[in-house]
Scaffold this motif. Sequence first.
Motif, short mmCIF file in Angstrom:
data_model
loop_
_atom_site.label_atom_id
_atom_site.label_comp_id
_atom_site.label_asym_id
_atom_site.label_seq_id
_atom_site.Cartn_x
_atom_site.Cartn_y
_atom_site.Cartn_z
N ILE A 114 0.87 -1.18 0.00
CA ILE A 114 0.00 0.00 0.00
C ILE A 114 0.91 1.23 0.00
N ARG A 115 0.71 2.12 -0.94
CA ARG A 115 1.55 3.32 -1.07
C ARG A 115 0.98 4.50 -0.29
N CYS A 116 -0.32 4.55 -0.14
CA CYS A 116 -0.96 5.66 0.57
C CYS A 116 -1.97 5.07 1.55
N ILE A 117 -1.88 5.48 2.81
CA ILE A 117 -2.75 4.89 3.82
C ILE A 117 -3.83 5.85 4.33
N LYS A 118 -4.04 6.97 3.62
CA LYS A 118 -5.03 7.95 4.09
C LYS A 118 -6.39 7.33 4.34
N HIS A 119 -6.91 6.58 3.36
CA HIS A 119 -8.23 5.97 3.52
C HIS A 119 -8.21 4.94 4.66
N LEU A 120 -7.19 4.10 4.68
CA LEU A 120 -7.05 3.09 5.72
C LEU A 120 -6.95 3.76 7.09
N TRP A 121 -6.16 4.84 7.19
CA TRP A 121 -5.97 5.53 8.47
C TRP A 121 -7.30 6.11 8.96
N ARG A 122 -8.09 6.71 8.06
CA ARG A 122 -9.40 7.25 8.45
C ARG A 122 -10.31 6.14 8.99
N THR A 123 -10.26 4.99 8.35
CA THR A 123 -11.07 3.85 8.81
C THR A 123 -10.63 3.41 10.20
N ILE A 124 -9.33 3.32 10.41
CA ILE A 124 -8.79 2.93 11.72
C ILE A 124 -9.21 3.94 12.79
N LEU A 125 -9.06 5.23 12.51
CA LEU A 125 -9.45 6.26 13.46
C LEU A 125 -10.92 6.17 13.83
N GLN A 161 -13.00 3.51 13.54
CA GLN A 161 -13.33 2.28 14.26
C GLN A 161 -12.79 2.28 15.68
N ALA A 162 -11.65 2.91 15.91
CA ALA A 162 -11.05 2.96 17.24
C ALA A 162 -11.49 4.18 18.03
N ASP A 163 -12.30 5.04 17.43
CA ASP A 163 -12.79 6.27 18.07
C ASP A 163 -11.62 7.11 18.60
N LEU A 164 -10.65 7.37 17.72
CA LEU A 164 -9.45 8.12 18.09
C LEU A 164 -9.48 9.58 17.65
N GLY A 165 -10.60 10.06 17.17
CA GLY A 165 -10.70 11.46 16.78
C GLY A 165 -9.83 11.79 15.58
N LYS A 166 -9.03 12.85 15.74
CA LYS A 166 -8.20 13.33 14.62
C LYS A 166 -6.72 13.04 14.82
N LEU A 167 -6.41 11.93 15.44
CA LEU A 167 -5.02 11.54 15.66
C LEU A 167 -4.29 11.42 14.32
N ARG A 168 -3.09 12.01 14.28
CA ARG A 168 -2.28 11.92 13.06
C ARG A 168 -1.17 10.90 13.25
N ILE A 169 -0.72 10.31 12.17
CA ILE A 169 0.41 9.39 12.25
C ILE A 169 1.63 10.13 12.80
N HIS A 170 1.76 11.40 12.45
CA HIS A 170 2.86 12.22 12.95
C HIS A 170 2.81 12.28 14.49
N ASP A 171 1.61 12.31 15.07
CA ASP A 171 1.48 12.32 16.53
C ASP A 171 2.06 11.03 17.12
N LEU A 172 1.92 9.94 16.40
CA LEU A 172 2.47 8.67 16.89
C LEU A 172 3.99 8.68 16.91
N ARG A 173 4.59 9.40 15.95
CA ARG A 173 6.06 9.53 15.94
C ARG A 173 6.53 10.30 17.19
N HIS A 174 5.80 11.36 17.54
CA HIS A 174 6.14 12.13 18.74
C HIS A 174 6.00 11.26 19.99
N THR A 175 4.91 10.50 20.06
CA THR A 175 4.68 9.63 21.21
C THR A 175 5.77 8.57 21.31
N PHE A 176 6.14 7.98 20.18
CA PHE A 176 7.21 6.99 20.14
C PHE A 176 8.51 7.59 20.69
N ALA A 177 8.86 8.77 20.19
CA ALA A 177 10.11 9.42 20.61
C ALA A 177 10.07 9.77 22.10
#
Length: 113
Positions: free
Chosen positions: A20-31, A33-49
């Motif tokens: 998969i080259r672009c996950i925008k649609h997949l990411w919206r579906t995940i958000l 279904q998980a009721d995560l609001g507007k969480l960005r993948i970039h936010d996950l990088r900050h949390t990881f760090a």
Amino acid sequence: MPRHPKIPWLFWNYQYRRPIRCIKHLWRTILHQADLGKLRIHDLRHTFASHAAMSKETLPVIGRLLGHANHQSTARYAHLDEEHLLDAAQQIGDAVERLLGAPVKYCIGSDIS
């Protein structure tokens, strides 16, 4: 995640058997279904760090894991919460006290008299 023995990619298109080259649609579906609001993948990088820094990983190691070219970028990602900062200050104070061989009285966040 379940893996297919002949597919090397973690995220792949089942129909075309390509990554998969672009996950925008997949990411919206995940958000949604998980009721995560507007969480960005970039936010996950900050949390990881941040969690890596709180686990006492060094900035160079965290930077390599994130693919950063310089440590200044990594420093902006790795945020520490107050509890970890106070714990670090306490550990440093304890080390100084041991080196001096005498009790050192200090209180973080208040005037010392």
